[in-house]
Design a protein around this motif. Structure first.
Motif, PDB file in Angstrom:
ATOM      1  N   GLU A  36      50.533  48.299  44.438  1.00 20.31           N
ATOM      2  CA  GLU A  36      50.734  48.819  45.784  1.00 20.31           C
ATOM      3  C   GLU A  36      49.563  48.367  46.645  1.00 20.31           C
ATOM      4  OE1 GLU A  36      50.716  53.005  45.152  1.00 20.31           O
ATOM      5  OE2 GLU A  36      52.548  52.974  43.960  1.00 20.31           O
ATOM      6  N   PRO A  37      49.822  47.926  47.867  1.00 21.08           N
ATOM      7  CA  PRO A  37      48.728  47.451  48.729  1.00 21.08           C
ATOM      8  C   PRO A  37      47.587  48.463  48.880  1.00 21.08           C
ATOM      9  CG  PRO A  37      50.841  46.949  49.727  1.00 21.08           C
ATOM     10  CD  PRO A  37      51.119  47.810  48.526  1.00 21.08           C
ATOM     11  N   GLU A  38      47.905  49.744  48.911  1.00 19.47           N
ATOM     12  CA  GLU A  38      46.880  50.777  49.086  1.00 19.47           C
ATOM     13  C   GLU A  38      45.904  50.833  47.922  1.00 19.47           C
ATOM     14  OE1 GLU A  38      50.293  51.660  48.999  1.00 19.47           O
ATOM     15  OE2 GLU A  38      50.513  51.288  51.135  1.00 19.47           O
ATOM     16  N   ALA A  39      46.320  50.389  46.738  1.00 13.12           N
ATOM     17  CA  ALA A  39      45.476  50.464  45.547  1.00 13.12           C
ATOM     18  C   ALA A  39      44.566  49.244  45.395  1.00 13.12           C
ATOM     19  CB  ALA A  39      46.345  50.597  44.294  1.00 13.12           C
ATOM     20  N   LEU A  40      44.792  48.224  46.211  1.00 14.39           N
ATOM     21  CA  LEU A  40      44.032  46.984  46.109  1.00 14.39           C
ATOM     22  C   LEU A  40      43.040  46.880  47.257  1.00 14.39           C
ATOM     23  CD1 LEU A  40      47.123  44.777  45.363  1.00 14.39           C
ATOM     24  CD2 LEU A  40      45.473  45.652  43.695  1.00 14.39           C
ATOM     25  N   GLU A  41      41.860  46.359  46.960  1.00 15.36           N
ATOM     26  CA  GLU A  41      40.865  46.178  48.011  1.00 15.36           C
ATOM     27  C   GLU A  41      40.129  44.869  47.798  1.00 15.36           C
ATOM     28  OE1 GLU A  41      36.989  48.564  46.781  1.00 15.36           O
ATOM     29  OE2 GLU A  41      38.764  49.853  46.684  1.00 15.36           O
ATOM     30  N   LEU A  42      39.663  44.273  48.890  1.00 17.14           N
ATOM     31  CA  LEU A  42      38.871  43.053  48.790  1.00 17.14           C
ATOM     32  C   LEU A  42      37.552  43.368  48.096  1.00 17.14           C
ATOM     33  CD1 LEU A  42      39.408  41.503  52.318  1.00 17.14           C
ATOM     34  CD2 LEU A  42      40.406  40.763  50.152  1.00 17.14           C
ATOM     35  N   ASP A  43      37.091  42.433  47.287  1.00 20.60           N
ATOM     36  CA  ASP A  43      35.819  42.573  46.559  1.00 20.60           C
ATOM     37  C   ASP A  43      35.813  43.753  45.599  1.00 20.60           C
ATOM     38  OD1 ASP A  43      34.785  40.308  47.872  1.00 20.60           O
ATOM     39  OD2 ASP A  43      34.139  41.534  49.570  1.00 20.60           O
ATOM     40  N   MET A  44      36.982  44.147  45.107  1.00 21.14           N
ATOM     41  CA  MET A  44      37.087  45.227  44.129  1.00 21.14           C
ATOM     42  C   MET A  44      36.316  44.816  42.861  1.00 21.14           C
ATOM     43  SD  MET A  44      40.519  46.626  42.158  1.00 21.14           S
ATOM     44  CE  MET A  44      41.334  47.103  43.655  1.00 21.14           C
ATOM     45  N   PRO A  45      35.410  45.660  42.359  1.00 22.20           N
ATOM     46  CA  PRO A  45      34.724  45.324  41.108  1.00 22.20           C
ATOM     47  C   PRO A  45      35.731  45.306  39.953  1.00 22.20           C
ATOM     48  CG  PRO A  45      33.793  47.322  42.109  1.00 22.20           C
ATOM     49  CD  PRO A  45      34.969  46.916  42.926  1.00 22.20           C
ATOM     50  N   LEU A  46      35.688  44.235  39.178  1.00 21.04           N
ATOM     51  CA  LEU A  46      36.626  44.061  38.070  1.00 21.04           C
ATOM     52  C   LEU A  46      35.884  43.775  36.780  1.00 21.04           C
ATOM     53  CD1 LEU A  46      39.087  41.643  39.916  1.00 21.04           C
ATOM     54  CD2 LEU A  46      39.437  44.085  39.508  1.00 21.04           C
ATOM     55  N   GLU A  47      36.561  43.986  35.662  1.00 26.79           N
ATOM     56  CA  GLU A  47      36.035  43.574  34.365  1.00 26.79           C
ATOM     57  C   GLU A  47      37.120  42.785  33.647  1.00 26.79           C
ATOM     58  OE1 GLU A  47      36.554  47.497  31.615  1.00 26.79           O
ATOM     59  OE2 GLU A  47      34.967  47.594  33.126  1.00 26.79           O
TER      60      GLU A  47
END
Length: 68
Positions: A36-47
């Motif tokens: 869902e677009p609301e759950a995604l953000e630019l520069d989200m920290p990922l592993e």
């Protein structure tokens, strides 16, 4: 957010360009995150996480610390 069928993936699924700390960009799936677009953000920290498919290990990513 992909809504087109792809072998081995359940729809919908998230595909993103991921920038690694080493400066390399790669296209990868984002797991454990609502499609869902609301759950995604630019520069989200990922592993990184790896999925075994036959003899291959496919790098995929999920929100760091389990945050989504």
């Amino acid at each position: 957010i992909n809504h087109l069928p792809a072998p081995g993936y359940e729809l919908p699924f998230v595909v993103a360009v991921v920038m690694l700390e080493e400066g390399v960009k790669m296209v990868a799936n984002i797991l454990d995150c609502p499609a869902e677009p609301e759950a995604l953000e630019l520069d989200m920290p990922l592993e990184v996480t790896f999925e075994t498919r036959g003899d291959l290990k496919i790098p995929q990513f999920k929100p760091a610390g389990g945050a989504a």
